[in-house]
Enzyme design. Structure first.
Site, PDB file in Angstrom:
ATOM      1  N   HIS A  20       0.709  -1.215  -0.031  1.00  0.00           N
ATOM      2  CA  HIS A  20      -0.014   0.018   0.119  1.00  0.00           C
ATOM      3  C   HIS A  20       1.018   1.263   0.006  1.00  0.00           C
ATOM      4  O   HIS A  20       0.606   2.269  -0.543  1.00  0.00           O
ATOM      5  CB  HIS A  20      -0.858   0.044   1.153  1.00  0.00           C
ATOM      6  N   ASP A 120      -6.657   4.677   2.026  1.00  0.00           N
ATOM      7  CA  ASP A 120      -7.422   3.419   1.755  1.00  0.00           C
ATOM      8  C   ASP A 120      -7.709   2.747   3.389  1.00  0.00           C
ATOM      9  O   ASP A 120      -8.154   1.769   3.028  1.00  0.00           O
ATOM     10  CB  ASP A 120      -6.852   2.456   0.984  1.00  0.00           C
ATOM     11  N   GLN A 359      12.477  -4.660  -7.566  1.00  0.00           N
ATOM     12  CA  GLN A 359      11.667  -5.432  -8.748  1.00  0.00           C
ATOM     13  C   GLN A 359      11.339  -4.939  -9.900  1.00  0.00           C
ATOM     14  O   GLN A 359      11.455  -5.659 -11.055  1.00  0.00           O
ATOM     15  CB  GLN A 359      10.497  -6.074  -7.911  1.00  0.00           C
ATOM     16  N   HIS A 374       2.913 -14.144  -6.427  1.00  0.00           N
ATOM     17  CA  HIS A 374       1.675 -14.177  -5.480  1.00  0.00           C
ATOM     18  C   HIS A 374       0.651 -13.463  -6.034  1.00  0.00           C
ATOM     19  O   HIS A 374      -0.236 -13.563  -5.321  1.00  0.00           O
ATOM     20  CB  HIS A 374       2.325 -13.963  -4.334  1.00  0.00           C
ATOM     21  N   TRP A 377      -0.830  -6.598  -6.550  1.00  0.00           N
ATOM     22  CA  TRP A 377      -1.345  -6.057  -7.464  1.00  0.00           C
ATOM     23  C   TRP A 377       0.009  -5.169  -8.090  1.00  0.00           C
ATOM     24  O   TRP A 377       0.135  -4.828  -9.211  1.00  0.00           O
ATOM     25  CB  TRP A 377      -2.288  -5.052  -7.165  1.00  0.00           C
ATOM     26  N   ASN A 378       0.955  -4.544  -7.077  1.00  0.00           N
ATOM     27  CA  ASN A 378       2.043  -3.916  -7.678  1.00  0.00           C
ATOM     28  C   ASN A 378       3.058  -4.691  -8.628  1.00  0.00           C
ATOM     29  O   ASN A 378       3.381  -4.339  -9.562  1.00  0.00           O
ATOM     30  CB  ASN A 378       2.776  -3.395  -6.438  1.00  0.00           C
ATOM     31  N   SER A 379       2.938  -6.001  -8.106  1.00  0.00           N
ATOM     32  CA  SER A 379       3.859  -6.987  -8.869  1.00  0.00           C
ATOM     33  C   SER A 379       3.214  -7.200 -10.112  1.00  0.00           C
ATOM     34  O   SER A 379       3.727  -7.253 -11.164  1.00  0.00           O
ATOM     35  CB  SER A 379       3.901  -8.333  -8.198  1.00  0.00           C
ATOM     36  N   GLU A 382       3.576  -4.134 -12.484  1.00  0.00           N
ATOM     37  CA  GLU A 382       5.054  -4.142 -12.828  1.00  0.00           C
ATOM     38  C   GLU A 382       5.395  -5.038 -13.900  1.00  0.00           C
ATOM     39  O   GLU A 382       5.936  -4.866 -14.985  1.00  0.00           O
ATOM     40  CB  GLU A 382       5.959  -4.327 -11.873  1.00  0.00           C
ATOM     41  N   ALA A 397      -6.036 -12.448   0.321  1.00  0.00           N
ATOM     42  CA  ALA A 397      -6.704 -11.182   0.264  1.00  0.00           C
ATOM     43  C   ALA A 397      -7.162 -11.015  -1.428  1.00  0.00           C
ATOM     44  O   ALA A 397      -7.828 -11.846  -1.865  1.00  0.00           O
ATOM     45  CB  ALA A 397      -5.511  -9.922   0.443  1.00  0.00           C
TER      46      ALA A 397
END
Length: 484
Positions: A20, A120, A359, A374, A377-379, A382, A397
């Site tokens: 986050h 958030d 990353q 996994h 969302w960031n991964s 990207e 989640a």
């Protein structure tokens, strides 16, 4: 002579975990760099200490008009270099509210009445409403997962949640129960594809209750909801959400917008990055390396680590594997110490194991041919931006929903089972790296990479939407001057 007018001031208070913090920090830097907003960015004291150890004092040096503050998270002391337990953080959020109110009412620059919260965090958004502070939700994961979260109240009303008994977690019920009525989501969505907060048999489950309360908050409290996605990627669900939410705006992928604006940030990683792996990748052929990383929170059992290790070994491909010091669920420390000695001997010379890495730079490296992820969302964003196909192993989640979209809708991923053995891991790697679907997935990944770049470029959908957020949401709200 009248005093100069106070500059608009944004208070960023993201949920205090790495996934986050990263996009919130990117958005804060973008609004500060390109639009002149003053920013106060709120960390917890635990995360502030981690950031200082990982990146040094310059990480909190800020810039003119950009400052960092910290509040206690209400949890007892723990390993200084480890992430906090997410469930414990969720339950502790109300303890942060008094500190947030004190920050807004007492500690922000006294001359500034033009303030707005970007968050958030349900209790923080509600606290802002109580004190008359305008607020906007910045949803840091996919729009699809947001819609899936919004359906949980309907799953409860239909008697599907909570589960009737624990056996439904194991007997195929989650796979065979199809939810085909969720607006904007694929018709073949399984109960398995919904956020894991539904996986409880307890009608009084505390995290389920928090989830239901949060989804109600996002519909009613903020003046707008800003999504870290782009319209072309999630057009159907974004269209469907316009009926249930305040104004919504898709403004991702933020790393691309930052680069386009020339506002690269100092970084926000709470763990020290090892950049030596980039040198290791430099000597590899294009698309020849499998990159495996499970984010900042996921923990694997010893058996899962061993099965994954031997799946990588048996595939025959070179690999770069991120194993955090706190990766193993039983708490053993040390990246390579977690792995069987026989595995290290077997893969000597074709594997690189590190504790943390930059990353985004790794995924952009031409040697990386697939990403075992996994599905945080960031991964995923990207990976989309880099045009790299994925092997999707979601854990918790929103990750299940993200995996579903990548594998069946965007066609850039292969789904692994919830507890894959070495044979399944090996077969999936071969399929993505050079098997029957490799060419199709690389083509789809390249197309989405181009679409992401167009969305984030001048005149693209995300670039235009960010301007709309500034002009339609942030500036008018702060002109109301409700908090002084």
């Amino acid at each position: 002579m009248p005093a100069p007018a106070a500059k608009p001031h944004l208070v960023f208070f993201p949920f205090p975990s790495q996934g986050h913090i990263t996009p919130a920090f990117q958005l804060a830097r973008l609004l500060h760099h390109c639009h002149g907003f003053d920013v106060t960015f709120v960390h917890t004291e635990h995360n502030r200490r981690r950031l200082l150890r990982a990146r040094g004092p310059d990480a909190l040096a800020g810039a003119p008009g950009f400052r960092f503050v910290a509040v206690p998270d209400g949890l007892p002391p723990s390993d200084e270099d480890a992430s906090r337990d997410v469930e414990a953080l969720l339950l502790s959020l109300p303890t942060m509210v008094p500190h947030f109110k004190e920050l807004v009412l007492s500690e922000l620059p006294a001359a500034s009445c033009r303030r707005l919260l970007v968050s958030d965090v349900d209790p923080i958004l509600r606290a802002a409403e109580e004190i008359g502070l305008p607020c906007v939700t910045f949803w840091i994961t996919s729009a699809s997962s947001f819609m899936a979260m919004q359906q949980i109240r309907h799953l409860v009303a239909k008697g599907l949640v909570p589960l009737k008994d624990a056996e439904q977690l194991r007997n195929g019920y989650l796979d065979s129960t199809v939810i085909d009525w969720a607006p904007g989501l694929p018709k073949g969505m399984r109960l398995r594809d919904f956020p894991t907060f539904i996986r409880t048999t307890d009608p009084d489950d505390a995290v389920l209750a928090l989830t239901l309360r949060s989804t109600e908050c996002y519909r009613t409290v903020p003046s707008a909801v800003v999504f870290h996605t782009f319209e072309e990627l999630e057009s159907q669900v974004i269209s469907a959400m316009s009926d249930i939410l305040p104004p919504i705006y898709a403004i991702g992928p933020l790393p691309l917008l930052l680069r386009e604006a020339g506002g690269a940030s100092a970084g926000s990683s709470l763990s020290k990055e090892n950049r030596a792996c980039l040198d290791w990748l430099d000597g590899k052929r294009p698309n020849s390396v499998v990159f495996a990383s499970f984010g900042s929170l996921v923990k694997l059992t010893g058996e899962q680590l061993a099965e994954l290790a031997w799946g990588l070994a048996s595939s025959g491909y070179e690999f770069l594997w991120v194993i955090r010091s706190d990766q193993k669920a039983t708490g053993a420390a040390g990246g390579t110490a977690l792995l069987p000695p026989e595995f290290l001997e077997e893969t000597e010379g074709r594997g690189c194991v590190t504790s943390w890495c930059p990353q985004e730079a790794v995924l952009r490296h031409g040697a990386v041919g697939a990403f075992l992820t996994h599905c945080g969302w960031n991964s995923m964003l990207e990976s989309v931006c880099a045009g790299v196909p994925m092997l999707c192993w979601p854990f918790a989640a929103d990750q299940q929903t993200n995996s579903r979209m990548a594998c069946t809708e965007w066609r850039v991923g292969v789904e692994l089972s919830e507890d894959p053995g070495r044979e399944e891991v090996e077969a999936a790697i071969r399929q993505v790296m050079g098997g029957g679907r490799a060419e199709e997935m690389r083509r789809s990944a390249a197309e989405w990479k181009d679409k992401a770049a167009l969305a984030a470029g001048p005149g693209g959908s995300s670039w235009v939407n960010l301007e709309r957020v500034v002009n339609e949401v942030l500036a008018p709200l702060m002109d109301k001057k409700r908090v002084c």
